[in-house]
Motif scaffolding. Structure first.
Motif, PDB file in Angstrom:
ATOM      1  N   UNK A 216      32.311 -34.249   1.072  1.00  0.00           N
ATOM      2  CA  UNK A 216      33.519 -33.817   1.782  1.00  0.00           C
ATOM      3  C   UNK A 216      33.269 -33.783   3.288  1.00  0.00           C
ATOM      4  N   UNK A 217      34.161 -34.391   4.015  1.00  0.00           N
ATOM      5  CA  UNK A 217      34.082 -34.400   5.482  1.00  0.00           C
ATOM      6  C   UNK A 217      35.276 -33.692   6.115  1.00  0.00           C
ATOM      7  N   UNK A 225      32.494 -25.119  12.424  1.00  0.00           N
ATOM      8  CA  UNK A 225      32.095 -25.712  13.694  1.00  0.00           C
ATOM      9  C   UNK A 225      30.703 -25.180  14.043  1.00  0.00           C
ATOM     10  N   UNK A 226      29.810 -26.087  14.356  1.00  0.00           N
ATOM     11  CA  UNK A 226      28.458 -25.677  14.705  1.00  0.00           C
ATOM     12  C   UNK A 226      27.516 -25.674  13.519  1.00  0.00           C
ATOM     13  N   UNK A 233      27.639 -33.651   6.155  1.00  0.00           N
ATOM     14  CA  UNK A 233      28.616 -34.696   6.478  1.00  0.00           C
ATOM     15  C   UNK A 233      29.215 -34.499   7.864  1.00  0.00           C
ATOM     16  N   UNK A 234      29.473 -33.251   8.226  1.00  0.00           N
ATOM     17  CA  UNK A 234      29.981 -32.971   9.570  1.00  0.00           C
ATOM     18  C   UNK A 234      28.857 -32.903  10.584  1.00  0.00           C
ATOM     19  N   UNK A 252      20.497 -43.310  10.161  1.00  0.00           N
ATOM     20  CA  UNK A 252      19.393 -42.666   9.442  1.00  0.00           C
ATOM     21  C   UNK A 252      19.845 -41.356   8.808  1.00  0.00           C
ATOM     22  N   UNK A 253      20.655 -40.582   9.533  1.00  0.00           N
ATOM     23  CA  UNK A 253      21.185 -39.341   8.972  1.00  0.00           C
ATOM     24  C   UNK A 253      22.105 -39.592   7.792  1.00  0.00           C
ATOM     25  N   UNK A 254      22.875 -40.676   7.842  1.00  0.00           N
ATOM     26  CA  UNK A 254      23.771 -41.002   6.723  1.00  0.00           C
ATOM     27  C   UNK A 254      22.980 -41.361   5.474  1.00  0.00           C
TER      28      UNK A 254
END
Length: 282
Positions: A216-217, A225-226, A233-234, A252-254
């Motif tokens: 979920x994004x 936030x933060x 995902x965020x 790379x993070x994905x």
């Protein structure tokens, strides 16, 4: 009514199918392959426009090292686990009890309640953005993992109940009647008779909900936030700066963010397929 199996079609159509299938598979995998390729490229390749060419140097260890050691990615991964696991447990537990009540008992309003569970799945979740955000702010749950967990449980329980109710309706009802004749309490029937028979459905539903919540994004951006509460995902957007984006680190993070649901599926693959196909063949 049903499509003709490929084995029963003409030889020319079989050859056409066998030729098109690899091309379709490559097209489907192309974005994933591109992300994997970007994740091992140096930042200079994006500055020089080398988007699709071979990497000028292999920077896989450097990029993934920065993702884990020089960013908040470990914290985002932990947030995702702390959000996803309680959501899966809560949604599956509630749906088991609701599905048992709707699938076993006959009472006035049964179909109406079941219809309400179904209708909730057809509401476009985008129109809920403002009221849900205002609700979380009013309850002091905005930008908290608890707020995301409670919302996801409420939103996913409808689909889970639909899944569980239909599964329970397919179980052999004489088992429940036999337990009642023996004087077994209703909660013991649920716990010792029905629940063990639901293991394939529980596994399939757990994998589905785990994947839904982990990926979920939209709500992760709307309700958090933060790094204190944001899931992975965020959190990947952390690699975006004001004037440029670190595409190699985002890629790379994905890849890192995609590994847990993939691992979850392969670990539960046997039970997942059994849960989806149970009752398909008599």
């Amino acid at each position: 009514m049903f499509p003709t199996p490929i084995a029963k079609t003409s030889r020319s159509w079989q050859i056409t199918y066998q030729s098109i299938l690899p091309l379709a598979l490559i097209m489907w995998l192309l974005p994933l392959l591109a992300v994997a390729l970007f994740s091992i490229k140096p930042d200079s390749d994006f500055s020089t426009g080398n988007y699709w060419g071979w990497p000028s140097s292999f920077e896989g260890f450097t990029n993934y090292g920065k993702v884990f050691l020089e960013s908040n990615m470990p914290r985002y991964l932990l947030n995702s686990l702390l959000i996803t696991i309680p959501t899966v447990v809560g949604a599956v537990a509630l749906s088991c009890m609701a599905g048992f009540a709707l699938g076993v008992y006959r009472f006035k309003g049964n179909l109406l309640i079941f219809f309400m569970f179904i209708a909730g799945n057809f509401v476009p979740f985008q129109i809920l953005m403002v009221p849900v955000r205002d609700l979380t702010i009013g309850m002091n749950l905005y930008d908290t993992k608890t707020g995301l967990v409670l919302f996801h449980i409420a939103f996913q329980t409808g689909f889970c109940t639909l899944f569980m109710r239909n599964f329970i309706r397919a179980l052999p009802f004489p088992l429940i009647e036999a337990a009642r004749v023996e004087g077994v309490a209703e909660w013991r029937i649920f716990w010792y008779v029905v629940l063990p028979l639901m293991k394939p459905a529980l596994a399939a539903l757990a994998v589905l909900i785990f994947t839904f919540i982990w990926n979920d994004y939209f709500w992760a951006v709307v309700l958090t936030q933060g790094p204190d509460a944001q899931p992975v995902t965020a959190g990947i957007t952390e690699f975006n700066s004001q004037y440029r984006a670190a595409y190699h680190l985002m890629s790379a993070g994905s890849i890192v963010a995609a590994l847990p649901p993939v691992a979850m599926f392969f670990l539960m693959q046997k039970h997942f397929i059994a849960g989806l196909t149970l009752g398909a063949v008599k």
